[in-house]
Design a protein around this motif. Structure first.
Motif: not given
Ligand code: PLP
Length: 426
Positions: A109-110, A239, A242, A268
């Motif tokens: 997600g990052s 985003d 979640q 996720k």
């Molecule tokens: C809303 C949201 N965006 C992005 C991320 C980041 O995802 P990742 O841990 O797969 O990089 C998270 C992780 O908890 C999140 O809660």
């Protein structure tokens, strides 16, 4: 904690280094999962009310078989043609609003948020980002800047107070007035960026404000916010890491929140544990981004990711987990609202994503982080897994796999009520 679990925790700390967090006062050693349950090293079963990565249930047979078949057959990086990868890409964009017709795959997600910001910057030629003051969007150097950014000055970033009804920025306002107050924050942030040489590239927002604590949002805040950002020449990034994949009872959090983003990021649950994430966007945004960066990500857009992702879509569609999230979520929320306990300040959320705001003074709505911890730890002892989150870490976060049924909800409600009685006596 038994001796062997204690030794494992020590070995972990030694090799990970101190500070690698674990859930619960008494950490849990998990060995297996099935459906809505996980099992510890002693064979004890827990009802999982927290994990959204296995959103179609732990070890779903269709997901397991699809991943296994793909691993046995082929797994390579993304610079080959592969029917499964293209088919998945077509399916995932078809699931989104019709304007979001192209996709860039990533592993986390990052990275998806990093790509989204890159797209917005490439399209607008500006660099400024607006986010909420208690957001979390990931851990790359750029995206991490958005973490709890309120009060931390950064020339390319403005953090606005997240909208909420429960602890409003000002008491006594109508819903529309309160919405306007929060939008004023956003107007100010946009003006300050556009007045600087940084300019406005995008707003990045979780449509459910999940990490902020799932607030009830006044008025049509996000639809209005999207208008303001676009009027100023910026783009809106939803985003969905979640909020997505039917969590709120609709496929995407932006549908539940009532707006259409320019870019939506996912992660996720997307690969049921196979790292799989991505960003969907309007065609010209993705194409400009690709031209600008030549983006390549070794493990992304792989046949393995596509096989896992396709199996997740199959299960959500075939088992109608969006409907299940709506129905069971409504039943669970109703049950939670019926519980009379002074610690419960507020129950909120949508679908199978609920938050219980734990307070030590209902009148003053004072967040009780320690009380929430006690409830979480006591529930864990009783075999029910959830965690606390939110801007004050006092919101009990209920986000089970989407195969969570009414019977599971009833079992939890009974245990929850008993736990609350115990915790308030202690
Ligand atoms: C809303 C949201 N965006 C992005 C991320 C980041 O995802 P990742 O841990 O797969 O990089 C998270 C992780 O908890 C999140 O809660």
């Amino acid at each position: 904690m038994n001796e062997s679990t204690r030794r494992l925790a020590e070995r972990r700390e030694r090799v990970f280094g101190a500070g690698a967090k674990l859930f619960y006062d008494e950490p849990l050693e998990l060995v297996r999962g099935e459906g809505v349950h996980v099992f510890d090293a002693e064979g004890r079963r827990y009802l999982d009310l927290y994990n959204n990565v296995p959103c179609v249930g732990h070890a779903h047979p269709h997901v397991v078989r699809s991943i296994q078949r793909q691993v046995e057959t082929l797994n390579v990086h993304s610079r080959y043609l592969h029917e499964g990868v293209v088919r998945y890409a077509e399916r995932i964009v078809a699931r989104h609003h019709e304007s979001l017709e192209r996709v860039v795959f990533t592993c986390t997600g990052s990275e998806a948020n990093e790509v989204a910001i890159g797209m917005a910057r490439a399209a607008t030629g500006k660099r400024g980002i607006v986010c909420s003051d208690r957001a979390y969007h990931g851990n790359t150097e750029l995206v991490h800047k958005l973490t709890w950014a309120g009060g931390r000055p950064d020339p390319e970033l403005r953090a606005v107070r997240f909208p909420q009804r429960y602890r409003p920025v000002e008491e006594g306002l109508s819903d529309d007035e309160l919405c306007e107050r929060y939008l004023d924050d956003l107007r100010e942030a946009i003006e300050s960026l556009t007045a600087s040489d940084v300019g406005l590239a995008c707003l990045v927002v979780c449509p459910l404000f999940a990490n902020e604590g799932l607030p009830d949002v006044p008025g049509d805040y996000l639809a209005r916010a999207a208008e303001l950002v676009r009027e100023a020449g910026g783009l809106v990034v939803a985003d969905e890491v979640q909020a997505g994949f039917a969590r709120s009872g609709q496929w995407w959090g932006y549908e539940t929140a009532g707006f259409v983003p320019d870019i939506a990021t996912m992660g996720k649950p997307m690969g049921a544990g196979v790292p799989f994430a991505g960003a969907v966007a309007r065609a010209e945004l993705v194409e400009r981004f690709r031209k600008h960066t030549g983006y390549f990500n070794t493990f992304a857009a792989s046949p393995l990711q596509a096989a896992a992702g396709a199996a997740v879509l199959d299960v959500i569609e075939e088992e109608r987990l969006d409907r299940n999230a709506r129905e069971v979520g409504a039943h669970l929320a109703e049950g939670l609202r019926r519980i009379d306990c002074p610690g419960i300040g507020d129950v909120r959320g949508r679908g199978l994503f609920l938050g219980v705001d734990w307070v030590n003074d209902r009148e003053a709505r004072t967040p009780d982080r320690d009380g929430a911890r006690r409830v979480v730890n006591r529930l864990r002892e009783r075999g029910f897994l959830l965690e606390s989150a939110g801007a004050h870490f006092n919101v009990l976060k209920i986000r089970p796999p989407l195969v969570f049924g009414r019977d599971h909800a009833d079992l939890f409600l009974e245990a929850f009520e008993e736990t609350l009685r115990e915790v308030s006596r202690s």
